[in-house]
Design a protein around this motif. Structure first.
Motif, short mmCIF file in Angstrom:
data_model
loop_
_atom_site.label_atom_id
_atom_site.label_comp_id
_atom_site.label_asym_id
_atom_site.label_seq_id
_atom_site.Cartn_x
_atom_site.Cartn_y
_atom_site.Cartn_z
N SER A 54 0.84 -1.21 0.00
CA SER A 54 0.00 0.00 0.00
C SER A 54 0.86 1.24 0.00
CB SER A 54 -0.91 0.01 1.23
OG SER A 54 -1.84 -1.03 1.16
N GLY A 55 0.33 2.30 -0.57
CA GLY A 55 1.05 3.58 -0.58
C GLY A 55 0.41 4.56 -1.54
N VAL A 56 1.10 5.69 -1.74
CA VAL A 56 0.59 6.67 -2.70
C VAL A 56 1.44 6.59 -3.97
CG1 VAL A 56 -0.42 8.29 -1.05
CG2 VAL A 56 1.99 8.50 -1.63
N THR A 93 5.58 3.90 -0.08
CA THR A 93 4.88 3.23 1.03
C THR A 93 4.94 4.10 2.29
OG1 THR A 93 6.82 2.11 1.88
CG2 THR A 93 5.62 1.00 0.10
N LYS A 94 4.24 3.66 3.30
CA LYS A 94 4.19 4.39 4.57
C LYS A 94 5.59 4.55 5.18
CE LYS A 94 1.78 6.30 7.84
NZ LYS A 94 1.24 7.63 7.57
N PRO A 98 -4.34 6.93 -1.44
CA PRO A 98 -3.56 5.70 -1.32
C PRO A 98 -4.23 4.52 -2.01
CG PRO A 98 -4.61 6.25 0.76
CD PRO A 98 -4.88 7.39 -0.16
N THR A 109 -3.94 0.06 -2.70
CA THR A 109 -3.35 -1.21 -2.29
C THR A 109 -3.17 -2.07 -3.55
OG1 THR A 109 -4.35 -1.13 -0.11
CG2 THR A 109 -3.65 -3.30 -0.89
N ARG A 132 -7.37 2.23 -1.33
CA ARG A 132 -7.26 1.68 0.02
C ARG A 132 -8.50 2.12 0.81
NH1 ARG A 132 -1.91 2.88 3.37
NH2 ARG A 132 -3.03 4.75 3.96
N GLY A 162 -7.40 4.49 5.24
CA GLY A 162 -6.09 5.10 5.41
C GLY A 162 -6.05 5.80 6.75
#
Lengths: 185, 255
Positions: A38-40, A59-60, A109, A111, A125, A128
């Motif tokens: 997951s991330g932007v 990612t985060k 975001p 996934t 996602r 978030g």
């Protein structure tokens, strides 16, 4: 020594700016491993015909992950209005590119499920934690206002000190009392 | 002479009113952005301080050119005022950007072009001010500082086009000529951003004008100190002249 300062500074600027351009390596991201990530979306990859071939996720943890997509990659992406678009890349590649760009521009975001090195699914996602950032927001406003006030306070105090010094010096130069000098302007 | 403080007071009042309006719009009027949540409100500070930081370096370059052409000290003062105010805004641009990036990107900093060239801009400001602080006062310092100020302006278009030239995590321009219709902001978010940019521009002008005034005072103090240091010499010269001596007064002073 002084004559060397300017050429040195010019050299630093002339070397630093192209250096930044050269340092922008497109291979900074690592390949995605199988599973969910997951991330932007930060970078979108397209081929010569501007068809979507992949993208880079941040990612985060700040890791950049290279995601490859294929015709069988399925998308389930929501736009700002909440309309969900579900399709495979091969079915509507231009819409997929538009949706991915939309996700990127909104920092929304996603996934991604990766199978055999290629994304099998890209979905918005559901949950978030970007909404819980009041601490960061508070920090930004605190730092900004503190910066301004401290600087303005320093400038103001220095102005006051210099105004007094000017009075005293005028008194010395023109041979009058400082208070008289201040009254005289 | 009386009108000057009144103008400053009006200017300060205008700045405060615009800032109050901006804060009201940011925290009460504009809706929460759907994806980023509340942290997106930080961009109403980050974008305006970035804008003013770049305006400041352009102003430094403009004043530097004007100084090199006219040799008028007022342009040198303007360049110093813009540079010092600019370094504050550039520093705040970097800090606010990093604090926004942490929750959104997951990291405080990335080495991409837009961010790195912005950091270079900050260092150019610092180098400019350090040069002025350590180089002996005089015409040579003003002339060389003007050259450094001009060099700093080279970085500005690179920063502006950075997100377009090297597509990375930093978002592309959302206002101005580089924004396209798909990515441009509009509605309440766009209006709030524009009001914030205007408010910060007025704030920048106010702070820079105060710094300009301080610089003028510093120059005046320097001149007066010079005059004070020359006084004993002039007095001696004067007394020697009254005794019909042929000796001339010593030249030079503190600087």
């Amino acid at each position: 020594m002084r004559k060397r300062i300017i050429p040195l500074l010019i050299a630093i600027v002339l070397l630093a700016i192209p250096g930044v351009a050269l340092a922008q390596s497109p291979d900074a991201a690592s390949k995605a491993s199988d599973g969910n990530t997951s991330g932007v979306i930060t970078v979108i990859r397209v081929d010569q015909d501007t068809n979507l071939v992949g993208f880079v996720l941040s990612t985060k943890d700040g890791e950049l992950v290279e995601i490859a997509v294929g015709d069988a990659t399925s998308f389930g992406l929501e736009n700002a209005a909440g309309d969900r678009w579900v399709a495979e890349l091969g079915g509507d590649p231009s819409e997929a590119l538009l949706r991915i760009r939309d996700q990127r521009e909104r920092f929304s975001p996603v996934t991604v499920t990766v199978v055999d090195g290629v994304a099998s699914a890209v979905v918005s996602r559901e949950q978030g934690d970007l909404e819980q950032n009041l601490g960061f927001l508070f920090a930004i406003y605190l730092v900004t206002w503190a910066g301004f006030f401290v600087y303005i306070f320093i400038v103001s105090r220095r102005q006051h000190d210099l105004a007094r010094e000017i009075q005293v010096l005028k008194g010395q130069v023109f041979g009058v009392d400082a208070s008289e000098a201040s009254q005289a302007g | 002479m009386v009108a000057v403080p009144k103008i400053r007071l009006i200017w300060l009042g205008l700045t405060a009113a615009l800032m109050a309006l901006t804060l009201w719009m940011i925290f009460i009027w504009v809706p929460t952005e759907v994806n980023q949540g509340n942290i997106q409100r930080s961009l109403y500070f980050h974008v305006p301080v970035a804008w003013t930081a770049m305006v400041a370096i352009v102003l430094v370059a403009f004043a530097s050119v004007a100084y090199l052409k006219t040799r008028s000290e007022k342009w040198d003062r303007l360049a110093v005022a813009a540079a010092e105010t600019g370094v504050i805004f550039a520093g705040l641009m970097l800090i606010t950007g990093m604090v926004w990036a942490k929750p959104v990107w997951g990291v405080w900093w990335t080495g991409e072009a837009k961010l790195t060239t912005t950091l270079i801009l900050f260092f150019i400001y610092v180098a400019y001010l350090m040069f002025r602080a350590y180089f002996p006062p005089g015409e040579q310092r003003r002339r060389l500082a003007a050259v450094i100020g001009l060099m700093g302006a080279i970085d500005t278009p690179i920063i502006y086009y950075g997100a377009q030239l090297w597509e990375r995590a930093h978002p592309s321009a959302v206002v101005g000529p580089l924004s396209d219709s798909d990515s441009s902001v509009d509605g309440p978010i766009g209006i709030t951003l524009i009001v914030a940019v205007v408010a910060f521009s007025v704030l920048f002008a106010y702070v820079a004008s105060e710094r300009y005034r301080l610089r003028k005072q510093e120059d005046e103090v320097m001149e007066l100190r010079r005059a004070v240091s020359l006084r004993p010499a002039l007095a001696i010269s004067s007394s020697l002249e009254t005794t019909e001596s042929t000796a001339s007064a010593p030249a030079g002073g503190a600087y």
